[in-house]
Enzyme design. Structure first.
Site, short mmCIF file in Angstrom:
data_model
loop_
_atom_site.label_atom_id
_atom_site.label_comp_id
_atom_site.label_asym_id
_atom_site.label_seq_id
_atom_site.Cartn_x
_atom_site.Cartn_y
_atom_site.Cartn_z
N ASP A 28 -17.68 -1.42 33.30
CA ASP A 28 -16.80 -2.43 32.70
C ASP A 28 -17.59 -3.70 32.35
OD1 ASP A 28 -14.35 -3.37 31.80
OD2 ASP A 28 -13.78 -4.19 33.75
N HIS A 45 -20.46 -2.68 23.40
CA HIS A 45 -20.34 -1.24 23.65
C HIS A 45 -21.66 -0.54 23.30
CE1 HIS A 45 -16.25 -1.62 24.73
NE2 HIS A 45 -15.79 -1.86 23.52
N SER A 73 -10.50 5.40 29.24
CA SER A 73 -9.36 5.76 30.09
C SER A 73 -8.16 6.17 29.24
CB SER A 73 -8.97 4.58 30.97
OG SER A 73 -8.33 3.57 30.21
N LEU A 139 -28.63 17.37 38.31
CA LEU A 139 -27.54 16.38 38.42
C LEU A 139 -26.29 16.86 37.70
CD1 LEU A 139 -26.67 13.36 39.10
CD2 LEU A 139 -27.41 12.84 36.76
N ARG A 199 -10.58 -3.59 40.94
CA ARG A 199 -9.48 -2.61 40.91
C ARG A 199 -10.04 -1.29 40.42
NH1 ARG A 199 -7.61 -6.55 36.93
NH2 ARG A 199 -8.50 -6.05 34.89
C1 IPE Z 1 -11.69 0.63 32.93
O1 IPE Z 1 -11.92 -0.58 32.30
C2 IPE Z 1 -11.98 1.78 32.01
C3 IPE Z 1 -13.38 1.96 31.64
C4 IPE Z 1 -14.40 1.26 32.05
C5 IPE Z 1 -13.62 3.06 30.75
P1 IPE Z 1 -10.76 -1.40 31.57
O2 IPE Z 1 -11.39 -2.59 30.99
O3 IPE Z 1 -10.01 -0.51 30.65
O4 IPE Z 1 -9.80 -1.76 32.80
P2 IPE Z 1 -8.71 -2.91 32.94
O5 IPE Z 1 -7.85 -2.86 31.71
O6 IPE Z 1 -9.45 -4.20 33.05
O7 IPE Z 1 -7.99 -2.58 34.20
C1 IPE Z 2 -15.68 -1.19 29.33
O1 IPE Z 2 -15.87 -2.46 28.81
C2 IPE Z 2 -15.75 -0.13 28.27
C3 IPE Z 2 -14.46 0.49 27.94
C4 IPE Z 2 -13.33 0.26 28.52
C5 IPE Z 2 -14.47 1.45 26.86
P1 IPE Z 2 -14.66 -3.32 28.26
O2 IPE Z 2 -14.50 -3.01 26.80
O3 IPE Z 2 -13.44 -3.12 29.06
O4 IPE Z 2 -15.21 -4.79 28.42
P2 IPE Z 2 -14.41 -6.04 28.97
O5 IPE Z 2 -13.84 -5.66 30.29
O6 IPE Z 2 -13.32 -6.34 27.98
O7 IPE Z 2 -15.42 -7.12 29.07
MG MG Z 3 -12.69 -4.02 30.74
#
Ligand code: IPE
Ligand code: IPE
Ligand code: MG
Length: 245
Positions: A28, A45, A73, A139, A199
């Site tokens: 994240d 990304h 997700s 792995l 979380r």
């Molecule tokens: C969790 O991150 C999903 C992934 C890293 C793929 P999110 O950014 O979607 O989670 P929330 O919305 O902060 O809970």
């Molecule tokens: C996690 O990074 C990657 C995915 C959920 C695909 P985020 O895109 O959620 O990045 P933040 O949490 O908004 O910084």
């Molecule tokens: Mg996120």
């Protein structure tokens, strides 16, 4: 098979005997990493995808049994179309660039999640990666895509019900676990979340029952091998009791 020697692991402050058997990572913070730099979220990304190689390679070389990465997700479908389309192109690009090296390193790829809702090009890349690496014995690399723990559990319950309707027998805990995506893989020992949130966001709710949790404010694109080693060191300092004394 581990490539690092015990001495190498010890130099990094890691004990070769108590490495986690299975590590999971909520990758994240890509969006915030980019925004801090005044760049679009999708720039984060791309940078995030470039981090993968180092972490996967280290896990494989250290002899960790399984690595499960949360990449998209069931709730991430709520993101803007444009962001999703960049994420999907990055996925296809990632597999076409990395699959040869992963295969050479004996990595076996499994997708956790239903592939069908993804665009055809993405589905094809995922199926090909799984099929090509199916017989590898190194792995276990699990990529959670369109993954949600609640959907995984409901699916396992449904499959158990179908089976039990056929056989007339009541399915036990083991039958249930056989229908999770993680079937046959080592127990989850360590769950890492980058990006500062504390979380699970619907990740491995069942498998994380006795996992050690490690939260770091570091955004995923900055999660280097050194940061990974810090997480592994922290894991090795934890006292795990599993309900005993
Ligand atoms: C969790 O991150 C999903 C992934 C890293 C793929 P999110 O950014 O979607 O989670 P929330 O919305 O902060 O809970
Ligand atoms: C996690 O990074 C990657 C995915 C959920 C695909 P985020 O895109 O959620 O990045 P933040 O949490 O908004 O910084
Ligand atoms: Mg996120």
């Amino acid at each position: 098979m581990a490539k690092f020697t015990s001495q190498q692991l010890q130099q990094w402050g890691l004990s070769p005997q108590s490495l986690p058997r299975h590590v999971a990572i909520v990758m994240d913070g890509n969006g915030r990493w980019a925004q801090e730099k005044g760049r679009p979220r999708t720039f984060g990304h791309r940078a995030g995808t470039e981090r993968l190689r180092e972490i996967i390679r280290f896990s494989s070389d250290a002899g960790i049994g399984a690595l499960t990465l949360y990449a998209f997700s069931t709730e991430n479908w709520r993101r803007p179309e444009e962001e999703k389309s960049v994420l999907f192109s990055l996925l296809v690009e990632y597999f076409s660039k990395e699959i040869d090296e992963l295969h050479e390193n004996n990595v076996r790829i499994t997708i956790f999640g239903e592939k069908d809702p993804f665009p055809q090009k993405v589905c094809q890349a995922l199926v090909r990666a799984e099929e090509r690496t199916r017989d590898n014995t190194g792995l276990r690399l699990n990529i959670a895509l369109n993954y949600g723990s609640r959907a995984e559990i409901c699916r396992a319950v449904r499959l158990c019900c179908e089976e039990s309707a056929k056989t007339g027998a009541y399915p036990g805990d083991e039958a249930f676990e056989q229908h999770l995506y993680s079937a046959g893989q080592p127990e989850l020992d360590l769950l890492i979340r980058t990006g500062g949130e504390q979380r699970l966001s619907n990740f491995l709710l069942y498998q994380a029952a006795y996992a050690e949790l490690y939260f770091t404010p570091v955004f995923w694109p900055d999660f280097t091998r050194e940061e990974y080693i810090l997480a592994l060191q922290a894991f090795q300092k934890r006292a795990r009791r599993f309900g005993g004394l």
